[in-house]
Design a protein around this motif. Structure first.
Motif, PDB file in Angstrom:
ATOM      1  N   VAL A  15     -38.133   7.247 -11.063  1.00 52.18           N
ATOM      2  CA  VAL A  15     -36.876   7.984 -10.911  1.00 52.18           C
ATOM      3  C   VAL A  15     -36.185   7.674  -9.592  1.00 52.18           C
ATOM      4  O   VAL A  15     -36.845   7.353  -8.606  1.00 52.18           O
ATOM      5  N   GLY A  16     -34.876   7.779  -9.577  1.00 50.74           N
ATOM      6  CA  GLY A  16     -34.131   7.773  -8.329  1.00 50.74           C
ATOM      7  C   GLY A  16     -33.188   6.606  -8.162  1.00 50.74           C
ATOM      8  O   GLY A  16     -32.194   6.701  -7.471  1.00 50.74           O
ATOM      9  N   GLU A  17     -33.522   5.488  -8.770  1.00 50.79           N
ATOM     10  CA  GLU A  17     -32.680   4.293  -8.655  1.00 50.79           C
ATOM     11  C   GLU A  17     -33.137   3.336  -9.753  1.00 50.79           C
ATOM     12  O   GLU A  17     -34.204   3.526 -10.338  1.00 50.79           O
ATOM     13  N   PRO A  18     -32.331   2.314 -10.008  1.00 51.29           N
ATOM     14  CA  PRO A  18     -32.763   1.369 -11.039  1.00 51.29           C
ATOM     15  C   PRO A  18     -34.091   0.728 -10.637  1.00 51.29           C
ATOM     16  O   PRO A  18     -34.310   0.418  -9.471  1.00 51.29           O
ATOM     17  N   ILE A  19     -34.987   0.571 -11.590  1.00 51.79           N
ATOM     18  CA  ILE A  19     -36.240  -0.125 -11.295  1.00 51.79           C
ATOM     19  C   ILE A  19     -36.111  -1.544 -11.853  1.00 51.79           C
ATOM     20  O   ILE A  19     -35.859  -1.725 -13.042  1.00 51.79           O
ATOM     21  N   VAL A  65     -42.125   5.095 -18.053  1.00 52.84           N
ATOM     22  CA  VAL A  65     -40.822   5.639 -18.434  1.00 52.84           C
ATOM     23  C   VAL A  65     -39.899   5.644 -17.224  1.00 52.84           C
ATOM     24  O   VAL A  65     -40.256   6.120 -16.162  1.00 52.84           O
ATOM     25  N   ASP A  66     -38.736   5.056 -17.421  1.00 45.75           N
ATOM     26  CA  ASP A  66     -37.723   5.030 -16.367  1.00 45.75           C
ATOM     27  C   ASP A  66     -36.743   6.145 -16.704  1.00 45.75           C
ATOM     28  O   ASP A  66     -36.088   6.109 -17.738  1.00 45.75           O
ATOM     29  N   THR A  67     -36.641   7.144 -15.827  1.00 42.78           N
ATOM     30  CA  THR A  67     -35.873   8.349 -16.150  1.00 42.78           C
ATOM     31  C   THR A  67     -34.600   8.411 -15.322  1.00 42.78           C
ATOM     32  O   THR A  67     -34.653   8.438 -14.100  1.00 42.78           O
ATOM     33  N   TRP A  68     -33.469   8.439 -15.985  1.00 42.95           N
ATOM     34  CA  TRP A  68     -32.187   8.559 -15.264  1.00 42.95           C
ATOM     35  C   TRP A  68     -31.687   9.996 -15.313  1.00 42.95           C
ATOM     36  O   TRP A  68     -31.637  10.612 -16.365  1.00 42.95           O
ATOM     37  N   TRP A  69     -31.324  10.480 -14.150  1.00 43.88           N
ATOM     38  CA  TRP A  69     -30.666  11.794 -14.072  1.00 43.88           C
ATOM     39  C   TRP A  69     -30.137  11.996 -12.677  1.00 43.88           C
ATOM     40  O   TRP A  69     -30.183  11.073 -11.859  1.00 43.88           O
ATOM     41  N   GLN A  70     -29.618  13.182 -12.373  1.00 42.05           N
ATOM     42  CA  GLN A  70     -28.966  13.455 -11.085  1.00 42.05           C
ATOM     43  C   GLN A  70     -29.197  14.905 -10.675  1.00 42.05           C
ATOM     44  O   GLN A  70     -29.512  15.735 -11.528  1.00 42.05           O
ATOM     45  N   THR A  71     -28.972  15.183  -9.399  1.00 43.30           N
ATOM     46  CA  THR A  71     -28.983  16.574  -8.941  1.00 43.30           C
ATOM     47  C   THR A  71     -28.100  17.414  -9.877  1.00 43.30           C
ATOM     48  O   THR A  71     -28.454  18.523 -10.259  1.00 43.30           O
ATOM     49  N   GLU A  72     -26.966  16.849 -10.236  1.00 36.53           N
ATOM     50  CA  GLU A  72     -26.004  17.576 -11.058  1.00 36.53           C
ATOM     51  C   GLU A  72     -26.495  17.806 -12.480  1.00 36.53           C
ATOM     52  O   GLU A  72     -26.144  18.805 -13.111  1.00 36.53           O
ATOM     53  N   GLY A  87     -20.562   8.919 -12.133  1.00 31.93           N
ATOM     54  CA  GLY A  87     -20.466   8.132 -10.901  1.00 31.93           C
ATOM     55  C   GLY A  87     -21.312   6.884 -10.924  1.00 31.93           C
ATOM     56  O   GLY A  87     -21.373   6.155  -9.938  1.00 31.93           O
ATOM     57  N   ASP A  88     -21.976   6.607 -12.058  1.00 28.07           N
ATOM     58  CA  ASP A  88     -22.822   5.422 -12.172  1.00 28.07           C
ATOM     59  C   ASP A  88     -22.187   4.402 -13.123  1.00 28.07           C
ATOM     60  O   ASP A  88     -21.592   4.781 -14.129  1.00 28.07           O
ATOM     61  N   GLY A  89     -22.355   3.136 -12.795  1.00 26.97           N
ATOM     62  CA  GLY A  89     -21.997   2.079 -13.722  1.00 26.97           C
ATOM     63  C   GLY A  89     -23.173   1.836 -14.660  1.00 26.97           C
ATOM     64  O   GLY A  89     -24.326   2.060 -14.286  1.00 26.97           O
ATOM     65  N   GLY A 130     -26.105   1.180 -10.889  1.00 24.03           N
ATOM     66  CA  GLY A 130     -25.855   1.719  -9.543  1.00 24.03           C
ATOM     67  C   GLY A 130     -24.550   2.486  -9.481  1.00 24.03           C
ATOM     68  O   GLY A 130     -23.780   2.539 -10.434  1.00 24.03           O
ATOM     69  N   ARG A 131     -24.314   3.080  -8.317  1.00 24.65           N
ATOM     70  CA  ARG A 131     -23.145   3.932  -8.144  1.00 24.65           C
ATOM     71  C   ARG A 131     -21.875   3.093  -8.112  1.00 24.65           C
ATOM     72  O   ARG A 131     -21.860   1.985  -7.598  1.00 24.65           O
ATOM     73  N   VAL A 132     -20.807   3.662  -8.623  1.00 29.26           N
ATOM     74  CA  VAL A 132     -19.518   2.986  -8.548  1.00 29.26           C
ATOM     75  C   VAL A 132     -18.626   3.633  -7.488  1.00 29.26           C
ATOM     76  O   VAL A 132     -17.512   3.221  -7.277  1.00 29.26           O
ATOM     77  N   MET A 185     -24.331   6.110  -1.530  1.00 29.46           N
ATOM     78  CA  MET A 185     -25.391   5.095  -1.419  1.00 29.46           C
ATOM     79  C   MET A 185     -26.691   5.690  -1.936  1.00 29.46           C
ATOM     80  O   MET A 185     -26.853   6.897  -2.001  1.00 29.46           O
ATOM     81  N   ASN A 186     -27.610   4.822  -2.252  1.00 32.57           N
ATOM     82  CA  ASN A 186     -28.905   5.272  -2.720  1.00 32.57           C
ATOM     83  C   ASN A 186     -29.966   4.564  -1.879  1.00 32.57           C
ATOM     84  O   ASN A 186     -30.276   3.404  -2.090  1.00 32.57           O
ATOM     85  N   VAL A 187     -30.475   5.269  -0.882  1.00 31.76           N
ATOM     86  CA  VAL A 187     -31.428   4.676   0.050  1.00 31.76           C
ATOM     87  C   VAL A 187     -32.800   5.284  -0.228  1.00 31.76           C
ATOM     88  O   VAL A 187     -32.960   6.498  -0.118  1.00 31.76           O
ATOM     89  N   HIS A 233     -32.746   8.292  -2.194  1.00 30.06           N
ATOM     90  CA  HIS A 233     -32.052   9.464  -1.655  1.00 30.06           C
ATOM     91  C   HIS A 233     -30.572   9.179  -1.558  1.00 30.06           C
ATOM     92  O   HIS A 233     -30.150   8.124  -1.123  1.00 30.06           O
ATOM     93  N   ARG A 234     -29.812  10.185  -1.943  1.00 29.32           N
ATOM     94  CA  ARG A 234     -28.371  10.009  -1.946  1.00 29.32           C
ATOM     95  C   ARG A 234     -27.781  10.234  -0.580  1.00 29.32           C
ATOM     96  O   ARG A 234     -28.039  11.238   0.057  1.00 29.32           O
ATOM     97  N   LEU A 235     -26.956   9.306  -0.144  1.00 31.31           N
ATOM     98  CA  LEU A 235     -26.255   9.457   1.127  1.00 31.31           C
ATOM     99  C   LEU A 235     -24.814   9.052   0.895  1.00 31.31           C
ATOM    100  O   LEU A 235     -24.525   8.168   0.098  1.00 31.31           O
TER     101      LEU A 235
HETATM  102  C1  WTA Z   1     -29.506   7.188  -9.277  1.00 29.95           C
HETATM  103  C2  WTA Z   1     -32.161  11.939  -8.493  1.00 29.95           C
HETATM  104  C3  WTA Z   1     -31.016   4.157 -12.070  1.00 29.95           C
HETATM  105  C4  WTA Z   1     -28.135   7.230  -9.933  1.00 29.95           C
HETATM  106  C5  WTA Z   1     -32.874  12.397  -9.777  1.00 29.95           C
HETATM  107  C6  WTA Z   1     -27.782   8.701  -9.906  1.00 29.95           C
HETATM  108  C7  WTA Z   1     -30.967   6.202 -11.045  1.00 29.95           C
HETATM  109  C8  WTA Z   1     -28.375   9.129  -8.590  1.00 29.95           C
HETATM  110  C9  WTA Z   1     -32.096   6.619 -11.784  1.00 29.95           C
HETATM  111  C10 WTA Z   1     -28.729  10.589  -8.557  1.00 29.95           C
HETATM  112  C11 WTA Z   1     -32.690   5.678 -12.689  1.00 29.95           C
HETATM  113  C12 WTA Z   1     -31.440   8.243 -10.501  1.00 29.95           C
HETATM  114  N1  WTA Z   1     -32.108   4.469 -12.795  1.00 29.95           N
HETATM  115  N2  WTA Z   1     -30.432   4.976 -11.203  1.00 29.95           N
HETATM  116  N3  WTA Z   1     -33.773   5.968 -13.386  1.00 29.95           N
HETATM  117  N4  WTA Z   1     -32.370   7.889 -11.419  1.00 29.95           N
HETATM  118  N5  WTA Z   1     -30.594   7.235 -10.265  1.00 29.95           N
HETATM  119  O1  WTA Z   1     -28.876  13.333  -7.336  1.00 29.95           O
HETATM  120  O2  WTA Z   1     -27.236   6.476  -9.173  1.00 29.95           O
HETATM  121  O3  WTA Z   1     -30.711  12.365  -5.894  1.00 29.95           O
HETATM  122  O4  WTA Z   1     -26.392   8.932  -9.963  1.00 29.95           O
HETATM  123  O5  WTA Z   1     -30.973  12.632  -8.367  1.00 29.95           O
HETATM  124  O6  WTA Z   1     -29.566   8.330  -8.445  1.00 29.95           O
HETATM  125  O7  WTA Z   1     -29.423  10.913  -7.379  1.00 29.95           O
HETATM  126  P1  WTA Z   1     -29.983  12.370  -7.159  1.00 29.95           P
END
Ligand code: WTA
Length: 652
Positions: free
Chosen positions: A390-394, A414-421, A503-505, A518-520, A524-526, A529-531
């Motif tokens: 989780v957190g960024e593209p793997i 499992v690669d899980t995509w999601w956001q704080t929102e 906010g993601d492409g 990644g973000r459009v 940033m995603n460091v 962590h979102r910055l």
């Molecule tokens: C990125 C973290 C690619 C994405 C849970 C998103 C990901 C932002 C993935 C949210 C993933 C999170 N593959 N990108 N599996 N998971 N992201 O709010 O850009 O800290 O919009 O939530 O992280 O970051 P946040």
């Protein structure tokens, strides 16, 4: 297998890993989940909410979307989130099951059963009542990852109050901004915690944040963990252990309406000011529990689950506290860093507790890849059954390494995509169903509907790339931005009106699987962590020496992206310090203003910044420079010599 053409610069091989027959036969999630959700989406979520949670008052309405984009889920029902995570498991006879295996960085450990955790939370709830906390109040948590952090979150939730956890890496300034924005009345912190073999202090930042006495904070409750000396403000500061000892372990959980706020979590957006993402109770807990159970294939009687996230981030909320505890899971929480006191610490923990379900971030995986497979191979990792990311593209290479080296070549990833929102996982394979594709997050969860669209909102279809949108409301969606409904509408709903813009492409391949790009925007995603580029820029220009600044996220092999700052000095400072000294000062300054995680990796002192004719900073160009690429078309530059100046600075 399809012959999905490689879109743009996506160089993925067509590798597929279907679930093994053994995994499939015991898997919790069955393919019928997808059918049920497609057939009757709202009915599906209502079934999940009823099946996974205890309701003090059953709901009759599933979704109220009469006032978009403000959703209300299960709104006429009432529940207690803390009761759902604790008491009901004890009442079901599971009190002796370990809820938390706590592993401290120095090597101390504690096993806490569901019965014990329930007792501690009841005492903590009574303590908070004695400090005047009532439903709707905001409580700030600024803590290391120790059991008391989990206890505090659940105690706040138990009273229908709202917690806002501030990651311990944020500075006193950031902490204060959050205390003010949330108008908090109580802060729960610790003297300090353990990190990288030493104690880091937390209490002094709280002292500093409250020093002017101009907040509404009336109690600071301090957990003793680091053992470091702390200053004491009589009448304001209270030791957690002294306070807890005064209170009874009797507390009856009351039901609160499903839309009662549960927490605010601040996250970076595209402006200088972090936004308080607001989550509520019933819908949030439903989706957190549903996704946790099905994606990790949780068999709570036998599995040991470990998510490495800190409770300061959304992953720590949904997949350390609320999802796993609602599901009655046994889990590990670890206070420290992966490499303390030796680089095999994580793998040692997996061996020690026989961890079977493991959830971490690509940046950690890439760091371990660099260190070499010999380190994990010294440990017995055979207990692992499911690996999550989780957190960024793997990238496919890291995905394969994770599966082969950590998962013994057999464990589903499992690669899980999601956001704080989004509050909970939105896109993921289900390990007993989906044939996994390294590098792709793949498919929406049952009950989630999304699309990839062009700038004009037109679906791009298979083999197309565009912007990720969520087309219908989902149970764990944010309910708004704390105190700023307009910003909520503007940020997420103004672009496409009726669809949530993430906010993601993203790219859809020929099979319709999603690949995140990644973000459009200027987020940033460091290291996962979102910055926000803007937030760091405004911090830099607040430095007395800085006239102007531009910040970009440059690709970084380990951390995904790294913060790179371009700074113009005020003329009277030009030439007074070496670039190295300026860079050190700016880095330290950003650390104080925001926190160590936001410190630029590189600071370039430049004479000018490239701008378009309308005065917008050309970040793409700066990114090219930061990543050492040839600079492309610069015809829109007001002054092409700028680029030369910058280039010289970079190449020096
Ligand atoms: C990125 C973290 C690619 C994405 C849970 C998103 C990901 C932002 C993935 C949210 C993933 C999170 N593959 N990108 N599996 N998971 N992201 O709010 O850009 O800290 O919009 O939530 O992280 O970051 P946040």
């Amino acid at each position: 297998m399809s012959d999905s053409p490689q879109g743009g610069n996506l160089l993925h091989e067509e590798r597929r890993f279907p679930p093994s027959p053994e995994f499939q036969s015991q898997a919790i999630a069955k393919p019928e989940l997808y059918q049920a959700a497609t057939k009757n989406r709202l009915g599906f979520w209502a079934d999940q909410a009823r099946g996974l949670l205890h309701w003090h008052t059953p709901f009759t309405q599933t979704l109220d979307w009469s006032n978009p984009p403000f959703a209300r889920w299960f709104a006429d029902g009432a529940l207690n989130v803390s009761y759902n995570c604790l008491d009901r498991h004890v009442e079901a006879g599971l009190g002796d099951r370990v809820a938390l295996h706590f592993e401290g960085e120095p090597g101390d450990s504690r096993a806490i059963t569901y019965a014990e955790l329930t007792t501690e939370v009841k005492k903590a709830a009574n303590m908070l009542i004695a400090h005047g906390v009532k439903a709707g109040d905001r409580i700030i948590l600024y803590m290391p990852l120790v059991p008391e952090a989990v206890i505090a979150m659940l105690a706040v939730a138990r009273l229908g109050a709202i917690h806002s956890v501030v990651f311990g890496g944020f500075s006193a300034e950031s902490l204060r901004a959050r205390i003010d924005d949330a108008d908090a009345t109580v802060v729960i912190t610790a003297d300090g915690g353990n990190r990288k073999g030493s104690v880091f202090a937390l209490k002094p930042a709280v002292d500093q944040a409250l020093a002017d006495g101009k907040t509404n904070v009336r109690s600071v409750i301090v957990v003793k963990r680091g053992g470091n000396d702390v200053e004491w403000n009589a009448g304001l500061d209270f030791w957690w252990h002294d306070e807890i000892a005064k209170h009874s372990d009797e507390h009856t959980a009351e039901g609160f309406e499903a839309e009662n706020p549960l927490f605010i979590l601040y996250t970076s957006g595209t402006t200088g000011k972090p936004k308080g993402i607001l989550h509520t109770s019933g819908g949030y807990l439903t989706q957190a529990a549903f996704t946790h159970k099905n994606i990790f294939d949780l068999h709570p009687e036998t599995d040991v689950y470990w998510c490495t996230a800190d409770v300061g981030w959304i992953t720590g909320h949904s997949y350390v506290v609320y999802g796993p505890l609602a599901n009655g899971a046994t889990q590990v929480i670890y206070e420290g860093t992966p490499d303390t006191p030796h680089p095999g610490r994580w793998w040692e923990i997996i061996e020690k507790y026989r961890v079977s379900l493991f959830y971490t971030a690509p940046t950690a995986i890439r760091t371990f890849m660099k260190l070499g497979r010999e380190i994990p191979q010294k440990f017995d990792l055979s207990s692992l059954r499911v690996l999550g990311s989780v957190g960024e593209p793997i990238n496919p290479e890291a995905w394969m390494w994770y599966r082969d080296v950590i998962g013994g070549g057999k464990t589903p990833v499992v690669d899980t995509w999601w956001q704080t929102e989004t509050g909970a996982i939105m896109i993921s394979a289900l390990p007993g169903i989906t044939a996994a594709k390294p590098g792709s997050a793949q498919v929406p969860m049952p009950g989630i509907t999304l699309d990839v669209v062009s700038e004009d909102g037109v679906p791009v279809g298979p083999d197309g790339s565009g912007l990720l949108v969520i087309t219908e409301p989902w149970p764990s969606m944010l309910r708004g931005i704390w105190g700023d409904p307009e910003r909520y509408k503007e940020t997420y709903w103004s672009k496409f009106g009726d669809r949530y813009f993430a906010g993601d492409g993203a790219h859809l391949d020929a099979d319709g699987d999603v690949w995140l790009l990644g973000r459009v925007d200027d987020v940033m995603n460091v290291s996962g962590h979102r910055l926000s580029t803007m937030e760091i820029e405004s911090a830099i220009v607040a430095h007395p020496m800085a006239a102007e600044a531009a910040v970009v996220g440059a690709a970084d092999e380990t951390t995904g992206q790294a913060v790179v700052a371009f700074v113009i000095l005020k003329s009277r400072f030009v030439g007074t310090l070496s670039d190295e000294e300026v860079s050190q000062q700016i880095r330290a300054w950003v650390g104080e203003q925001i926190g160590a995680i936001a410190k630029p990796r590189t600071v370039f002192v430049v004479g000018e910044l490239p701008k378009t004719r309308s005065g917008k900073i050309m970040r793409r160009l700066l990114r090219d420079i930061a990543e050492g690429r040839e600079i492309g078309d610069t015809t829109t530059l007001t002054d092409t010599t700028v680029v030369r100046t910058i280039n010289t600075a970079v190449n020096d």
